[in-house]
Design a protein around this motif. Structure first.
Motif, PDB file in Angstrom:
ATOM      1  N   GLU A   1       1.673  -4.724  -6.080  1.00 55.75           N
ATOM      2  CA  GLU A   1       1.638  -3.717  -7.146  1.00 55.75           C
ATOM      3  C   GLU A   1       3.065  -3.488  -7.605  1.00 55.75           C
TER       4      GLU A   1
ATOM      5  N   ILE B   1       5.104  -1.899  -1.718  1.00 51.04           N
ATOM      6  CA  ILE B   1       6.169  -1.088  -1.131  1.00 51.04           C
ATOM      7  C   ILE B   1       6.027   0.360  -1.585  1.00 51.04           C
ATOM      8  N   VAL B   2       6.703   1.235  -0.844  1.00 52.29           N
ATOM      9  CA  VAL B   2       6.884   2.606  -1.312  1.00 52.29           C
ATOM     10  C   VAL B   2       8.245   2.667  -1.991  1.00 52.29           C
ATOM     11  N   PHE B   3       8.281   3.125  -3.228  1.00 55.12           N
ATOM     12  CA  PHE B   3       9.540   3.366  -3.911  1.00 55.12           C
ATOM     13  C   PHE B   3      10.031   4.740  -3.464  1.00 55.12           C
ATOM     14  N   LYS B   4      11.044   4.762  -2.605  1.00 52.67           N
ATOM     15  CA  LYS B   4      11.566   6.045  -2.126  1.00 52.67           C
ATOM     16  C   LYS B   4      12.422   6.701  -3.224  1.00 52.67           C
ATOM     17  N   PRO B   5      12.721   7.991  -3.055  1.00 50.35           N
ATOM     18  CA  PRO B   5      13.365   8.712  -4.176  1.00 50.35           C
ATOM     19  C   PRO B   5      14.592   8.026  -4.790  1.00 50.35           C
TER      20      PRO B   5
ATOM     21  N   VAL C   1      -0.061  -1.581   2.958  1.00 45.78           N
ATOM     22  CA  VAL C   1      -0.884  -2.456   2.115  1.00 45.78           C
ATOM     23  C   VAL C   1      -0.092  -3.718   1.805  1.00 45.78           C
TER      24      VAL C   1
ATOM     25  N   ASN D   1      11.009  12.612  -7.148  1.00 42.44           N
ATOM     26  CA  ASN D   1       9.880  11.734  -7.407  1.00 42.44           C
ATOM     27  C   ASN D   1       9.979  10.456  -6.582  1.00 42.44           C
ATOM     28  N   ALA D   2       8.832   9.906  -6.273  1.00 40.13           N
ATOM     29  CA  ALA D   2       8.751   8.622  -5.571  1.00 40.13           C
ATOM     30  C   ALA D   2       7.461   7.961  -6.033  1.00 40.13           C
ATOM     31  N   TYR D   3       7.213   6.738  -5.521  1.00 34.26           N
ATOM     32  CA  TYR D   3       5.964   6.076  -5.893  1.00 34.26           C
ATOM     33  C   TYR D   3       5.360   5.356  -4.700  1.00 34.26           C
ATOM     34  N   PHE D   4       4.099   5.688  -4.419  1.00 34.47           N
ATOM     35  CA  PHE D   4       3.361   5.158  -3.272  1.00 34.47           C
ATOM     36  C   PHE D   4       2.243   4.245  -3.777  1.00 34.47           C
ATOM     37  N   PRO D   5       1.746   3.344  -2.906  1.00 34.19           N
ATOM     38  CA  PRO D   5       0.766   2.348  -3.366  1.00 34.19           C
ATOM     39  C   PRO D   5      -0.541   2.936  -3.914  1.00 34.19           C
ATOM     40  N   LEU D   6      -1.085   2.198  -4.875  1.00 36.46           N
ATOM     41  CA  LEU D   6      -2.377   2.501  -5.501  1.00 36.46           C
ATOM     42  C   LEU D   6      -3.536   2.345  -4.524  1.00 36.46           C
ATOM     43  N   PHE D   7      -3.404   1.355  -3.634  1.00 34.98           N
ATOM     44  CA  PHE D   7      -4.515   1.030  -2.732  1.00 34.98           C
ATOM     45  C   PHE D   7      -4.345   1.722  -1.385  1.00 34.98           C
ATOM     46  N   ILE D   8      -5.471   2.198  -0.849  1.00 35.81           N
ATOM     47  CA  ILE D   8      -5.452   2.860   0.455  1.00 35.81           C
ATOM     48  C   ILE D   8      -6.491   2.189   1.361  1.00 35.81           C
TER      49      ILE D   8
ATOM     50  N   TRP E   1       4.120  10.871  -9.814  1.00 36.17           N
ATOM     51  CA  TRP E   1       3.330  10.773 -11.045  1.00 36.17           C
ATOM     52  C   TRP E   1       2.516   9.496 -10.927  1.00 36.17           C
TER      53      TRP E   1
ATOM     54  N   GLU F   1      13.525   5.756 -13.020  1.00 28.60           N
ATOM     55  CA  GLU F   1      13.430   6.867 -13.986  1.00 28.60           C
ATOM     56  C   GLU F   1      14.541   6.779 -15.039  1.00 28.60           C
TER      57      GLU F   1
ATOM     58  N   HIS G   1       0.794   8.709   6.339  1.00 24.46           N
ATOM     59  CA  HIS G   1       1.192   7.521   7.086  1.00 24.46           C
ATOM     60  C   HIS G   1       2.704   7.281   6.997  1.00 24.46           C
ATOM     61  N   MET G   2       3.243   7.385   5.798  1.00 27.43           N
ATOM     62  CA  MET G   2       4.677   7.121   5.632  1.00 27.43           C
ATOM     63  C   MET G   2       5.524   8.256   6.238  1.00 27.43           C
TER      64      MET G   2
ATOM     65  N   ILE H   1       8.469  15.667  -1.826  1.00 29.66           N
ATOM     66  CA  ILE H   1       8.296  14.529  -2.733  1.00 29.66           C
ATOM     67  C   ILE H   1       7.124  14.739  -3.678  1.00 29.66           C
TER      68      ILE H   1
ATOM     69  N   TYR I   1      13.277   5.047  -6.705  1.00 31.15           N
ATOM     70  CA  TYR I   1      12.477   5.440  -7.862  1.00 31.15           C
ATOM     71  C   TYR I   1      13.346   6.067  -8.957  1.00 31.15           C
TER      72      TYR I   1
ATOM     73  N   MET J   1      -1.906   8.283   2.454  1.00 26.96           N
ATOM     74  CA  MET J   1      -0.784   7.342   2.354  1.00 26.96           C
ATOM     75  C   MET J   1       0.545   8.062   2.607  1.00 26.96           C
TER      76      MET J   1
ATOM     77  N   ARG K   1      -6.838   4.769  -4.994  1.00 28.31           N
ATOM     78  CA  ARG K   1      -6.561   6.140  -4.544  1.00 28.31           C
ATOM     79  C   ARG K   1      -7.255   7.204  -5.405  1.00 28.31           C
TER      80      ARG K   1
END
Lengths: 482, 482
Positions: A159, A41-45, A37, B69-76, B141, A52, B122-123, B138, A48, B119, B113
């Protein structure tokens, strides 16, 4: 050794191309990845987890000062933005719109929040009736979206994650005190937690938050001399209170508008700490937010391997129980030299080496990521030694960053001098400013530098405007900014 | 006393109208408010803090078992949903779409999402090359959005908060082991942290997650006899791996698809614990997630007020230092009786009363929210007494909820019996099922009950299908569900 060499050269040197260095480092250290998108970006562990640790400490501070967390909706009706005209002007170009949902076209478009002043404003008008309901001190951890044209991982993404505090008060004095207390909280947090020295001051009108009466910021210098606005705190006056009807019966039983504030910091802090501390070998992570604070590497010949690993595991347990974030790399198929490079690249603050001779002597070797210094310490006293060294690493990182900033901080009196400060000498420039938008715009046009803030404690007070030569109203920090 | 009386009657009794009771309680206890966005709520501080305590403990458990934990995009992107056909069929009707952003119409619509299998898929296909990269464990939240037709605060909202775990493994055995371990983690968490007994089992095919091979759930009984699915865990087989090309070189150097899982739980846990434990006086909060665990109320005449408050503050500090979440209400303009009702309504597990006579005797009075029992304890031993009583309150809450469930759990052999279980007797019904979608659909049509799950340990094993009378393939728990 060939492998070690190759390894190091995979990161572009900072002096060659700072932007490439940055991308090389964050990819190689596995902090993030690009997503499919645009601008996200993806925040990898490992990336991230830095966030935290930032959250934990910020929560501790905010709760200790009477703030509580809450959660408000992601979507904001279009009509809300119309209520505060500066706000819509500032944010309209950056908004993504949900126009269809559940198979139907929506009657009113919903923005994906770029910030939540309007939603908080709407709810606060319902919740606040009397002075007894004030102050309201709420913080939110959330994702926000701004459709940016140019993006850079962590620093400016479509985002991003942030916290946004929104408070309401009885009068200007209290609201201004909150604004300044939160600004100082950010300064203290960034300095004592991320080892980043910052310049605290007020934004010029052109750089204010859309809808604020006054905006304050902390500004950090990256190793390429550019500035990152690390956090902002806004006094909103009664502007949002008027727009959203946040009024209350005061102590004299008279209806009055509340005074509100907002303040926030984002995942760009991750990018900032990388660009402030990193070097040509990779990341240098501040100990308080490093996912791994100590990496243990057992060394020595195969015949002593089992014994060394056994002792390593014992010490690992001791450190873990003491609350140190510690890891062990006991892989047999990778050389110690390769591991040394790997964890230096990942920015682990302390490397602990343990070999058979060390075992005999009851010692181990600690190596600081920031100074490279080796220290032989007694195993008996390991927890204390580690804690002391972590604090020392933090202190050294802060001092280095401060020295770098001082070395790249220039007092300038002409636009030519400012140009040199931006280009050859790469840094911040302190200059006088008459207070006009026109002069500020001209500085930007001619030098590429924007006003960062009007520092509370400038090193000197300038008498004339760098642009028009009229008397200076303010002494301003200018820099190229991310 | 008139005030006390009025206070209590502001909450609709459960027996009169359970739905109204629920809304009355969550509004009055200040856990949430409705937002101006359809189906979205504001999680107010006391509601959100319950979620924060859930997060802390879930994080502890997930990290202890090697998850990060990690964080992936809101939009798909829309095209992602097309890749797994069951997935798009399941989620398409519920998606909100961003079609415009930054002033332009987007070339490809972006879904907000509803869940992130696509998502992550894909990653993961980029990150996973070799068996050495597996397993990937992974968790995220995040906020998710589903455009629901009917919403209910906490239980079913358009936007909600959750965690979603996504893991990839070398083979079916490991992936299934992860699926079951996470299911059991949810069971244990919900029972030992929220004091909610649950029925663990497998979903029937019609109730499976869109795109899963097998879905498992934990199901809780609310006080109106309805079910809430409190968490789910899915074995996805290689379905998403095939759709997103998550393959890897296995130990024999052969390219193979990974086996994936996903599992999640949401802010509906907040609604569940309210509907499992609450009573006509208001909330009853499980001690481990209660924002305030102990409320201290100084009592007695004005002349001893200062001394009592002084001692209250000392004890407050002791409890706070010991890690108890404690509050004091020493307002002089509100009667103790009013305060007792207020904190009972808010579900605070323990009330502590301290008066002048108690001071003389070195004691104080503890009152349990769940049983109403009073206990006189020595001040010298207060921290221990409080910790013991908090554990006891938890235990009593669990036992009461378990007894309620047992009292409302029926073994049925005909649709008439099942109807009675749903209507007059309000509860769960255990019944035989032949395994056909048709019979399951008919049960729903005639009784309003849906299959909740096929419990792992049913109280009895049914021999024939409740609907068609053919031999039963499974013994199933049916209930009306939220």
């Amino acid at each position: 050794m060939a492998k070690d060499k190759q390894f190091v050269t995979e990161i572009t040197p900072q002096a060659e191309d700072f932007s490439r260095w940055y991308i090389d480092v964050i990819k190689k250290a596995d902090l993030m990845d690009y997503s499919p998108v645009r601008g996200c970006i993806v925040f990898k562990p490992d990336g991230y987890e830095i966030w935290e640790h930032i959250q934990e400490e910020m929560n501790r501070r905010l709760k200790a000062t009477g703030h509580r967390n809450a959660y408000f909706p992601l979507f904001i009706p279009e009509s809300f933005f119309q209520k505060e005209k500066d706000h819509i002007e500032g944010f309209n170009p950056e908004l993504p719109w949900v126009t269809e949902a559940g198979g139907d076209k929506l009657e009113e478009r919903l923005a994906v929040r770029p910030t939540s002043e309007t939603m908080f404003g709407h709810m606060y008008s319902k919740w606040i009736q009397s002075y007894r309901d004030l102050p309201v001190l709420i913080n939110q951890w959330a994702n926000v979206v701004r459709w940016e044209k140019r993006t850079l991982p962590f620093i400016r993404t479509t985002e991003f994650l942030w916290q946004e505090g929104h408070t309401a008060h009885e009068n200007e004095e209290e609201a201004r005190a909150e604004t300044m207390a939160m600004l100082d909280n950010y300064r203290d947090f960034v300095e004592t937690y991320l080892a980043i020295p910052v310049i605290t001051g007020q934004k010029t009108p052109s750089e204010r938050f859309a809808g604020a009466v006054d905006t304050y910021s902390i500004e950090a210098m990256m190793k390429d001399g550019r500035a990152v606005q690390a956090a902002t705190s806004h006094y909103l006056g009664t502007k949002f209170a008027v727009a959203f009807d946040i009024n209350y019966l005061n102590r004299d039983n008279v209806l009055e508008y509340a005074h509100t504030t907002s303040w926030g910091t984002t995942t760009r802090l991750i990018g900032s700490l990388i660009m402030v501390h990193g070097d040509d070998r990779g990341l240098v992570l501040p100990p308080k937010v490093a996912p791994t604070q100590v990496i243990m590497i057992p060394i020595g010949p195969p015949k002593t391997r089992e014994a060394v690993i056994g002792r390593t595991d014992e010490l690992f347990q001791e450190l873990k129980v003491a609350g140190v974030r510690v890891g062990v790399d006991d892989r047999a198929d990778v050389t110690p030299g390769w591991k040394f490079n790997e964890y230096e690249m990942r920015g682990v603050p302390i490397r602990l080496e343990l070999g058979p001779r060390d075992m005999e002597n009851g010692v181990c070797v600690l190596v600081s990521r920031v100074s490279g210094e080796k220290k032989i310490v007694q195993q008996d006293n390991l927890v204390e030694e580690i804690k002391t060294l972590l604090a020392q690493v933090h202190q050294e990182m802060f001092e280095r960053a401060l020295k770098f900033r001082e070395d790249h901080f220039y007092s300038v009196d002409t636009l030519e001098e400012m140009n040199a400060s931006m280009e050859q000498k790469r840094g911040f420039a302190l200059a006088g400013w008459c207070g006009s938008d026109a002069c500020e715009a001209q500085v930007k046009e001619e030098t590429g530098a924007t006003s960062r803030n009007i520092p509370f404690n400038p090193a000197e007070t300038k008498q004339v405007c760098i642009c028009c030569g009229e008397p200076a109203q303010h002494t301003v920090v200018f820099a190229k900014a991310y």
